[in-house]
Design an enzyme around this catalytic site. Structure first.
Site, mmCIF file in Angstrom:
data_model
loop_
_atom_site.group_PDB
_atom_site.id
_atom_site.type_symbol
_atom_site.label_atom_id
_atom_site.label_comp_id
_atom_site.label_asym_id
_atom_site.label_seq_id
_atom_site.Cartn_x
_atom_site.Cartn_y
_atom_site.Cartn_z
ATOM 1 N N LYS A 173 0.797 -1.229 0.000
ATOM 2 C CA LYS A 173 0.000 0.000 0.000
ATOM 3 C C LYS A 173 0.835 1.289 0.000
ATOM 4 O O LYS A 173 0.389 2.313 -0.514
ATOM 5 C CB LYS A 173 -0.948 0.013 1.205
ATOM 6 N N ASP A 186 -10.037 3.121 2.115
ATOM 7 C CA ASP A 186 -10.210 2.435 3.412
ATOM 8 C C ASP A 186 -10.936 3.324 4.428
ATOM 9 O O ASP A 186 -11.910 2.900 5.047
ATOM 10 C CB ASP A 186 -8.849 2.023 3.996
ATOM 11 N N LYS A 204 4.058 6.773 18.267
ATOM 12 C CA LYS A 204 3.353 6.711 16.974
ATOM 13 C C LYS A 204 2.012 7.436 17.046
ATOM 14 O O LYS A 204 1.607 8.112 16.099
ATOM 15 C CB LYS A 204 3.148 5.251 16.548
HETATM 16 P P1 NAP Z 1 -0.621 -2.325 11.272
HETATM 17 O O1 NAP Z 1 -0.251 -1.168 10.424
HETATM 18 O O2 NAP Z 1 0.355 -3.438 11.449
HETATM 19 O O3 NAP Z 1 -0.969 -1.714 12.750
HETATM 20 C C1 NAP Z 1 -1.268 -2.571 13.819
HETATM 21 C C2 NAP Z 1 -1.699 -1.759 15.048
HETATM 22 O O4 NAP Z 1 -2.042 -2.688 16.070
HETATM 23 C C3 NAP Z 1 -0.625 -0.854 15.615
HETATM 24 O O5 NAP Z 1 -1.187 0.272 16.204
HETATM 25 C C4 NAP Z 1 0.008 -1.770 16.698
HETATM 26 O O6 NAP Z 1 0.614 -1.046 17.757
HETATM 27 C C5 NAP Z 1 -1.229 -2.465 17.213
HETATM 28 N N1 NAP Z 1 -0.895 -3.765 17.814
HETATM 29 C C6 NAP Z 1 -0.553 -4.908 17.154
HETATM 30 N N2 NAP Z 1 -0.337 -5.896 18.041
HETATM 31 C C7 NAP Z 1 -0.529 -5.368 19.276
HETATM 32 C C8 NAP Z 1 -0.458 -5.889 20.599
HETATM 33 N N3 NAP Z 1 -0.142 -7.169 20.844
HETATM 34 N N4 NAP Z 1 -0.734 -5.052 21.640
HETATM 35 C C9 NAP Z 1 -1.080 -3.770 21.428
HETATM 36 N N5 NAP Z 1 -1.161 -3.211 20.177
HETATM 37 C C10 NAP Z 1 -0.891 -3.998 19.129
HETATM 38 O O7 NAP Z 1 -1.966 -3.019 10.802
HETATM 39 P P2 NAP Z 1 -3.188 -2.324 10.026
HETATM 40 O O8 NAP Z 1 -2.990 -2.465 8.566
HETATM 41 O O9 NAP Z 1 -3.394 -0.974 10.607
HETATM 42 O O10 NAP Z 1 -4.403 -3.316 10.417
HETATM 43 C C11 NAP Z 1 -4.922 -3.325 11.731
HETATM 44 C C12 NAP Z 1 -6.175 -4.195 11.803
HETATM 45 O O11 NAP Z 1 -7.201 -3.648 11.000
HETATM 46 C C13 NAP Z 1 -5.990 -5.645 11.339
HETATM 47 O O12 NAP Z 1 -6.693 -6.491 12.220
HETATM 48 C C14 NAP Z 1 -6.654 -5.669 9.976
HETATM 49 O O13 NAP Z 1 -7.193 -6.936 9.662
HETATM 50 C C15 NAP Z 1 -7.773 -4.652 10.178
HETATM 51 N N6 NAP Z 1 -8.200 -4.056 8.900
HETATM 52 C C16 NAP Z 1 -9.490 -4.259 8.509
HETATM 53 C C17 NAP Z 1 -9.927 -3.712 7.312
HETATM 54 C C18 NAP Z 1 -11.355 -3.936 6.881
HETATM 55 O O14 NAP Z 1 -11.640 -3.734 5.692
HETATM 56 N N7 NAP Z 1 -12.252 -4.279 7.764
HETATM 57 C C19 NAP Z 1 -9.059 -2.963 6.510
HETATM 58 C C20 NAP Z 1 -7.749 -2.760 6.946
HETATM 59 C C21 NAP Z 1 -7.323 -3.323 8.165
HETATM 60 P P3 NAP Z 1 2.182 -0.593 17.676
HETATM 61 O O15 NAP Z 1 2.202 0.653 16.853
HETATM 62 O O16 NAP Z 1 2.557 -0.369 19.081
HETATM 63 O O17 NAP Z 1 2.921 -1.735 17.031
#
Ligand code: NAP
Length: 288
Positions: A77, A113, A167
């Protein structure tokens, strides 16, 4: 299918694809092919496996073959921005592209998104976001699109709560000209929760297979507010289940997925997306 296996097709067929690595799990093909069928459009939406090192070549090949639209998913992306001719203003601000429109060889990158999420939240909960206090849990890629789209709705406050506090603070500082946006550490979120109208989980906590986990303790969420989760596998996360038990209105991630796809389809075809058919197709595929 591998992008390198692509060949030409009759001109009158609409060619669409999603690129990513991995890609086999994507529900986008089933959703968009159902939409094309419902609209009576001759065409096909295919999943294409594209690795990081092949991204540029894959995009030029698809352009050459006349693909009208491309969805872009993990991990491309951000990197794909280098291969489009123009970035839509919000995609440029968010810093990520999930949809490309090919206008006779001229590629424009969009991000659907955040707007897809907000459309789904408003449609499904009938909430007006204007003047509301909103907490966004997480500050990753999805949070960027969502905070950007939420800020357009003139809420009173957006509090971004993240495990890595820096962040959250950085994201809030980047966009504080768009409204009252603050960044905090997620472990300090409890005291901020009182007074929130909406809590949105954008972290990956609670996703299959770790379905018993929750980004914050649901007991700390005020009763009766709106609680939303971007995760759609499972359809109802632990956070949503427990919030529902506390009398909250809950909103899951399926609607965001469907609506980000609906916006993309509308950019490609100029026709209103058959949202119900798209939702049904994804639901069915998730249940299989
Ligand atoms: P990402 O960029 O990897 O960000 C992940 C986020 O989750 C960060 O803020 C991270 O915190 C936090 N995190 C991960 N593991 C954690 C833990 N064990 N404890 C506390 N915080 C934690 O991922 P993303 O692309 O934003 O996606 C996030 C979620 O949204 C996923 O579940 C994805 O499936 C969902 N999503 C859904 C859609 C939809 O269409 N419904 C679209 C996009 C994404 P840190 O910054 O501290 O690492």
């Amino acid at each position: 299918m591998l992008w390198s296996e692509l060949s030409s097709q009759p001109n009158n067929s609409l060619r669409l694809a999603v690129i990513g690595d991995p890609i086999a799990h994507s529900k986008s093909p089933v959703m968009h092919n159902a939409a094309l069928a419902a609209l009576g459009i001759v065409g096909e939406y295919i999943p294409l496996h594209v690795s990081r090192q092949d991204l540029g070549q894959a995009i030029s090949r698809m352009k050459e073959l006349g693909f009208r639209g491309i969805n872009v998913t993990i991990p491309h992306k951000v990197d794909v921005m280098a291969y489009v001719d123009r970035l839509d203003e919000s995609a440029a601000m968010i810093g990520a592209v999930n949809t490309i429109v090919n206008e006779n060889g001229y590629l424009t990158g969009y991000n659907t998104d955040g707007i897809g999420y907000v459309r789904s939240l408003k449609d499904e909960t009938h909430v007006s976001l204007r003047g509301k206090s909103i907490m966004v849990l997480g500050a990753g890629g999805a949070a960027r699109g969502i905070v950007h789209a939420l800020a357009q709705e003139e809420p009173k406050t957006i509090v971004i709560a993240n495990r890595t506090e820096d962040k959250a603070v950085q994201l809030a500082e980047e966009w504080n000209s768009m409204g009252n946006i603050y960044g905090i550490a997620i472990d300090k979120s409890t005291s901020f929760l009182t007074g929130m109208d909406i809590v949105i989980n954008t972290t990956s906590i609670g996703m299959h297979p770790h379905m018993d986990q929750s980004a914050i303790d649901p007991e700390c969420i005020p009763t009766g507010i709106i609680v939303s989760d971007l995760i759609y596998n499972p359809l109802t996360t632990e956070l949503l289940k427990r919030s529902h038990e506390r009398g909250c209105t809950i909103h899951g991630g399926l609607g965001m997925f469907v609506n980000q796809g609906a916006y993309a389809l509308e950019y490609w075809t100029g026709m209103p997306a058959p949202i119900d058919k798209m939702r049904q197709a994804v639901l069915q595929s998730l249940q299989n």
